[in-house]
Scaffold this motif. Structure first.
Motif, mmCIF file in Angstrom:
data_model
loop_
_atom_site.group_PDB
_atom_site.id
_atom_site.type_symbol
_atom_site.label_atom_id
_atom_site.label_comp_id
_atom_site.label_asym_id
_atom_site.label_seq_id
_atom_site.Cartn_x
_atom_site.Cartn_y
_atom_site.Cartn_z
ATOM 1 N N UNK A 132 0.820 -1.208 0.000
ATOM 2 C CA UNK A 132 0.000 0.000 0.000
ATOM 3 C C UNK A 132 0.861 1.269 0.000
ATOM 4 N N UNK A 133 1.737 1.433 0.998
ATOM 5 C CA UNK A 133 2.518 2.678 1.080
ATOM 6 C C UNK A 133 3.824 2.437 1.821
ATOM 7 N N UNK A 134 4.882 3.106 1.351
ATOM 8 C CA UNK A 134 6.182 3.048 2.003
ATOM 9 C C UNK A 134 6.858 4.399 1.881
ATOM 10 N N UNK A 135 7.406 4.895 2.987
ATOM 11 C CA UNK A 135 8.307 6.040 2.977
ATOM 12 C C UNK A 135 9.679 5.539 3.391
ATOM 13 N N UNK A 136 10.679 5.818 2.555
ATOM 14 C CA UNK A 136 12.031 5.319 2.813
ATOM 15 C C UNK A 136 13.017 6.469 2.694
ATOM 16 N N UNK A 137 13.854 6.645 3.726
ATOM 17 C CA UNK A 137 14.752 7.788 3.818
ATOM 18 C C UNK A 137 16.145 7.307 4.220
ATOM 19 N N UNK A 138 17.178 7.891 3.574
ATOM 20 C CA UNK A 138 18.563 7.670 4.000
ATOM 21 C C UNK A 138 18.910 6.191 4.161
ATOM 22 N N UNK A 139 18.568 5.391 3.162
ATOM 23 C CA UNK A 139 18.744 3.953 3.270
ATOM 24 C C UNK A 139 19.345 3.376 1.991
ATOM 25 N N UNK A 140 19.718 2.089 2.045
ATOM 26 C CA UNK A 140 20.360 1.427 0.916
ATOM 27 C C UNK A 140 19.699 0.092 0.615
ATOM 28 N N UNK A 141 19.443 -0.146 -0.682
ATOM 29 C CA UNK A 141 18.988 -1.438 -1.189
ATOM 30 C C UNK A 141 20.041 -1.931 -2.177
ATOM 31 N N UNK A 142 20.791 -2.969 -1.810
ATOM 32 C CA UNK A 142 21.870 -3.414 -2.682
ATOM 33 C C UNK A 142 21.976 -4.936 -2.683
ATOM 34 N N UNK A 143 22.321 -5.474 -3.852
ATOM 35 C CA UNK A 143 22.623 -6.897 -4.017
ATOM 36 C C UNK A 143 21.453 -7.799 -3.650
ATOM 37 N N UNK A 144 20.230 -7.284 -3.762
ATOM 38 C CA UNK A 144 19.043 -8.098 -3.544
ATOM 39 C C UNK A 144 18.598 -8.698 -4.884
ATOM 40 N N UNK A 145 17.939 -9.854 -4.858
ATOM 41 C CA UNK A 145 17.614 -10.551 -6.101
ATOM 42 C C UNK A 145 16.197 -11.119 -6.082
ATOM 43 N N UNK A 146 15.668 -11.368 -7.291
ATOM 44 C CA UNK A 146 14.417 -12.113 -7.476
ATOM 45 C C UNK A 146 14.651 -13.186 -8.532
#
Length: 357
Positions: A296-310
């Motif tokens: 539904x909703x996400x607020x994301x601040x000062x963060x990292x998404x790395x090396x994730x896979x599907x």
């Protein structure tokens, strides 16, 4: 889309500006309202009788069953009434094995929900565990999660829950039964706070490898250098945490790594969440949202998404359900394994909105 050190999208560089929360250091002496028990380096009722120390299980008997049955905890306890506080021995691993479980019988046992080790936290009952770096670890052949919260509250401070397990055979993708969700903790309604704690190597047959929340109104806060590592949702969403419906989820200054979901959201499956100052790395989902999936909703601040896979969908970093709104500010998205770093869940149609704040 080629991913580099950050994600360029429409000339906008999402950069990382991580801010750590302050450290908490457990004190050797705790002064709190209610009842506080200092737990020795022992787990079972039998250990208490042999070594004459207040073991983890005897402390639970003292608080939840009958103080008369837990004489070794009388000198280890102070105060009276609720809320309850357990202070664990520094850096000790409380291993719950088959032998320890066998001591929980007759008058020394306690009422608990299905596939759950400790008594239910209900009706406003509050429990704080100050771990001082300790771990509570399941090695028993019997599967169980650690806690079920239904109207109460649980604070885990500087303690790790490891190895929780609930049914892995025949569990559906969409959670339908309590025995299939929340490998470490279920929050049906109430509050959960993890402060500089950890959830490691917990497994659920369906959703929420470590935590399942949102069956009713609930609040979950993960913060202050907490670590969610190696948790698995076998068939469902949220390798570490699955959040559903009317609940609040806040993640701040924490790390999610090596979590796996059999459906969407390798680390998190979020209905309505807020994430700041956190890292999501090396998480994996079968379909969408190798790092996070948003319903539904996400607020994301000062963060990292790395090396994730599907495996077979879109959104190696962030998966989106149609009609979702995700607001990203100073977020680094790098080297995630999918054609697209952000994407809709497979088999869905419609639009989702990503706002760059």
């Amino acid at each position: 889309m080629k991913q580099a050190a950050g994600l360029r999208w429409g000339g906008v560089l999402l950069a990382c500006a991580l801010t750590l929360g302050s450290f908490f250091s457990g004190s050797s002496t705790v002064r709190a309202a209610g009842t506080t028990i200092y737990v020795g380096r022992a787990v079972s009722i039998a250990d208490s009788k042999i070594y004459h120390v207040c073991s983890l299980f005897e402390a639970v008997v003292y608080l939840f069953v009958n103080r008369a049955y837990a004489p070794d905890c009388a000198t280890a306890a102070s105060g009276s009434g609720t809320p309850y506080t357990l202070v664990l021995s520094s850096n000790y691993t409380y291993t719950v094995d088959d032998v320890a479980l066998q001591t929980l019988s007759g008058s020394l046992g306690w009422s608990r929900p299905s596939m759950t080790l400790f008594p239910m936290l209900s009706d406003g009952l509050s429990l704080t565990i100050i771990g001082n770096g300790a771990t509570i670890k399941r090695t028993a052949s019997q599967p169980f999660r650690f806690f079920w919260i239904d109207g109460g509250s649980l604070i885990l401070q500087d303690v790790t829950l490891q190895g929780g397990l609930v049914s892995i055979n025949g569990c559906p993708v969409v959670p339908e039964g309590s025995d299939c969700v929340g490998g470490a903790i279920v929050v049906r309604t109430g509050q959960l706070e993890i402060n500089r704690g950890g959830l490691r190597d917990n497994t659920a047959g369906s959703a929420g490898g470590a935590v399942f929340t949102g069956l009713q109104s609930s609040t979950v806060r993960i913060h202050n250098d907490s670590v969610m590592d190696g948790n698995r949702a076998i068939a469902g969403d949220g390798g570490a945490i699955a959040q559903y419906f009317p609940s609040s989820l806040t993640v701040d200054a924490s790390i999610f790594t090596n979590n796996t979901a059999g459906s969407d959201g390798g680390a998190l499956s979020v209905f309505n969440g807020y994430v700041s100052g956190s890292w999501f790395t090396n998480n994996h989902a079968q379909h969408s949202g190798g790092g996070i999936f948003v319903f539904r909703a996400l607020t994301m601040v000062n963060s990292t998404l790395s090396l994730n896979t599907v495996n077979d969908g879109y959104g190696g970093a962030l998966g989106l359900h149609p009609d979702t709104i995700a607001t990203l500010s100073f977020v680094t998205i790098a080297q995630n394994g999918s054609v697209y770093a952000l994407g809709l869940a497979p088999g869905t149609s419609g639009t989702a909105t990503v706002q760059l704040a």
